[in-house]
Design a protein around this motif. Structure first.
Motif, PDB file in Angstrom:
ATOM      1  N   ASP A 151     -45.189  24.695 115.039  1.00 50.69           N
ATOM      2  CA  ASP A 151     -44.935  26.136 115.061  1.00 50.69           C
ATOM      3  C   ASP A 151     -46.196  26.930 114.746  1.00 50.69           C
ATOM      4  O   ASP A 151     -46.351  28.062 115.193  1.00 50.69           O
ATOM      5  CB  ASP A 151     -43.863  26.498 114.027  1.00 50.69           C
ATOM      6  N   ASN A 156     -42.050  28.536 120.387  1.00 52.18           N
ATOM      7  CA  ASN A 156     -42.408  29.717 119.597  1.00 52.18           C
ATOM      8  C   ASN A 156     -43.491  29.302 118.613  1.00 52.18           C
ATOM      9  O   ASN A 156     -43.223  28.548 117.673  1.00 52.18           O
ATOM     10  CB  ASN A 156     -41.190  30.260 118.854  1.00 52.18           C
ATOM     11  N   THR A 198     -39.595  31.934 112.997  1.00 49.52           N
ATOM     12  CA  THR A 198     -38.798  32.337 111.842  1.00 49.52           C
ATOM     13  C   THR A 198     -38.281  31.084 111.144  1.00 49.52           C
ATOM     14  O   THR A 198     -38.206  30.016 111.749  1.00 49.52           O
ATOM     15  CB  THR A 198     -37.606  33.212 112.291  1.00 49.52           C
ATOM     16  N   PRO A 199     -37.917  31.185 109.835  1.00 47.17           N
ATOM     17  CA  PRO A 199     -37.954  32.394 109.013  1.00 47.17           C
ATOM     18  C   PRO A 199     -39.365  32.744 108.562  1.00 47.17           C
ATOM     19  O   PRO A 199     -40.214  31.860 108.438  1.00 47.17           O
ATOM     20  CB  PRO A 199     -37.069  32.023 107.812  1.00 47.17           C
ATOM     21  N   ARG A 200     -39.579  34.010 108.330  1.00 47.37           N
ATOM     22  CA  ARG A 200     -40.876  34.488 107.879  1.00 47.37           C
ATOM     23  C   ARG A 200     -40.937  34.438 106.365  1.00 47.37           C
ATOM     24  O   ARG A 200     -39.971  34.741 105.675  1.00 47.37           O
ATOM     25  CB  ARG A 200     -41.085  35.939 108.354  1.00 47.37           C
ATOM     26  N   GLY A 201     -42.087  34.022 105.833  1.00 47.28           N
ATOM     27  CA  GLY A 201     -42.292  33.997 104.393  1.00 47.28           C
ATOM     28  C   GLY A 201     -42.922  35.296 103.904  1.00 47.28           C
ATOM     29  O   GLY A 201     -42.418  36.382 104.163  1.00 47.28           O
ATOM     30  N   ARG A 252     -45.009  38.645 103.225  1.00 50.63           N
ATOM     31  CA  ARG A 252     -45.401  39.756 104.095  1.00 50.63           C
ATOM     32  C   ARG A 252     -46.506  40.606 103.462  1.00 50.63           C
ATOM     33  O   ARG A 252     -46.774  41.707 103.926  1.00 50.63           O
ATOM     34  CB  ARG A 252     -44.188  40.636 104.408  1.00 50.63           C
ATOM     35  N   PHE A 299     -45.777  31.265 106.489  1.00 51.87           N
ATOM     36  CA  PHE A 299     -44.918  30.359 107.250  1.00 51.87           C
ATOM     37  C   PHE A 299     -44.676  29.076 106.451  1.00 51.87           C
ATOM     38  O   PHE A 299     -45.100  27.992 106.842  1.00 51.87           O
ATOM     39  CB  PHE A 299     -45.568  30.028 108.596  1.00 51.87           C
ATOM     40  N   GLN A 354     -42.023  27.251 105.878  1.00 49.12           N
ATOM     41  CA  GLN A 354     -41.056  26.259 106.347  1.00 49.12           C
ATOM     42  C   GLN A 354     -41.385  25.687 107.733  1.00 49.12           C
ATOM     43  O   GLN A 354     -40.724  24.761 108.195  1.00 49.12           O
ATOM     44  CB  GLN A 354     -39.650  26.873 106.371  1.00 49.12           C
ATOM     45  N   GLN A 355     -42.408  26.226 108.384  1.00 52.43           N
ATOM     46  CA  GLN A 355     -42.721  25.806 109.745  1.00 52.43           C
ATOM     47  C   GLN A 355     -43.593  24.549 109.768  1.00 52.43           C
ATOM     48  O   GLN A 355     -44.307  24.264 108.803  1.00 52.43           O
ATOM     49  CB  GLN A 355     -43.435  26.938 110.493  1.00 52.43           C
ATOM     50  N   GLN A 364     -43.233  29.227  94.979  1.00 55.45           N
ATOM     51  CA  GLN A 364     -43.209  28.325  96.117  1.00 55.45           C
ATOM     52  C   GLN A 364     -43.514  26.873  95.728  1.00 55.45           C
ATOM     53  O   GLN A 364     -44.004  26.113  96.532  1.00 55.45           O
ATOM     54  CB  GLN A 364     -44.207  28.785  97.174  1.00 55.45           C
TER      55      GLN A 364
END
Length: 242
Positions: free
Chosen positions: A41, A102, A163-166, A168, A196, A198-199, A238
């Protein structure tokens, strides 16, 4: 006779010989490993841009400053440190094979390579979006137009935003004193990881081996290291992600 020989010696003749001796050859076909059989991703790349043998030098290359070149001359070039790749060779890398439908590509570049970077990202199947990071190196190199003090990370997108976005709240500007030649600040990959978390992620042309990331390149060490400092982990909550 000796006088005639000295007369023929120039800064160019000195540093041209040195450059041929010290330039590392492009090993793309022979040494680089195969790309992973996996989709990612997030792709983070620091291409070994070729500058056509362009070198940096100082007054030791000037005959009037360094009489008879008694002092060793100073020259520096990216190709002395690692094998550089021309744009046509970089385009041949099958990056589309590892890019998810994506996917975001973050790519390091410099001012002289800016247009090539966009061309490269497009050739890999991405659309150029923005400048994600600007690195103020706090020291400058000679430049033909202005003194060169910054490098950039460009953001490209394929498909939709992953997604999901971490986080911002990642800042674009990073001001950290330059380290070793071509070494990039950890704050960039830290910021991408927080955006990101989780990607699936891979670093191309990697020189470090971070937890949570796959990597590809010639100089990847075996031992994994953490990306985010303890203070940052505690403040962002995190711990489980890294």
């Amino acid at each position: 006779m000796n006088h005639e020989i000295k007369k023929c010696i120039s800064g160019y003749s000195k540093y041209n010989l040195e450059s041929k001796k010290r330039t590392k050859k492009n090993p793309l076909d022979n040494l680089y490993p195969d790309l992973p059989n996996k989709k990612y991703d997030i792709i983070y790349a620091d291409p070994p841009w070729d500058y056509g043998g362009k070198m940096q030098y100082d007054k030791t290359c000037i005959k009037s400053e360094n009489i008879d070149f008694r002092q060793n001359i100073f020259i520096s070039s990216a190709s002395f440190k690692y094998p550089t790749l021309k744009l046509k060779d970089l385009k041949e890398l099958n990056i589309p094979s590892i890019a998810a439908d994506n996917c975001i590509l973050f790519m390091w570049t410099t001012g002289p390579q800016f247009a090539n970077s966009i061309e490269l990202g497009i050739s890999w199947g991405f659309e150029y979006k923005t400048v994600a990071f600007v690195w103020d190196k706090q020291v400058h190199n000679p430049g033909r137009y202005t003194l060169s003090q910054t490098e950039f990370v460009l953001a490209f997108k394929k498909g939709k935003f992953p997604t999901p976005r971490g986080a911002r709240n990642i800042k674009q500007l990073i001001s950290i004193h330059r380290g070793k030649h071509s070494e990039k600040p950890d704050m960039v990959i830290e910021g991408i990881t927080r955006m990101f978390p989780q990607q699936s992620k891979i670093e191309l042309f990697a020189r470090k081996n971070y937890y949570g990331w796959d990597n590809w390149g010639l100089e990847v060490p075996n031992d994994k290291i953490p990306i985010i400092s303890n203070d940052t982990i505690e403040s962002s909550g995190q711990l489980s992600l890294l």
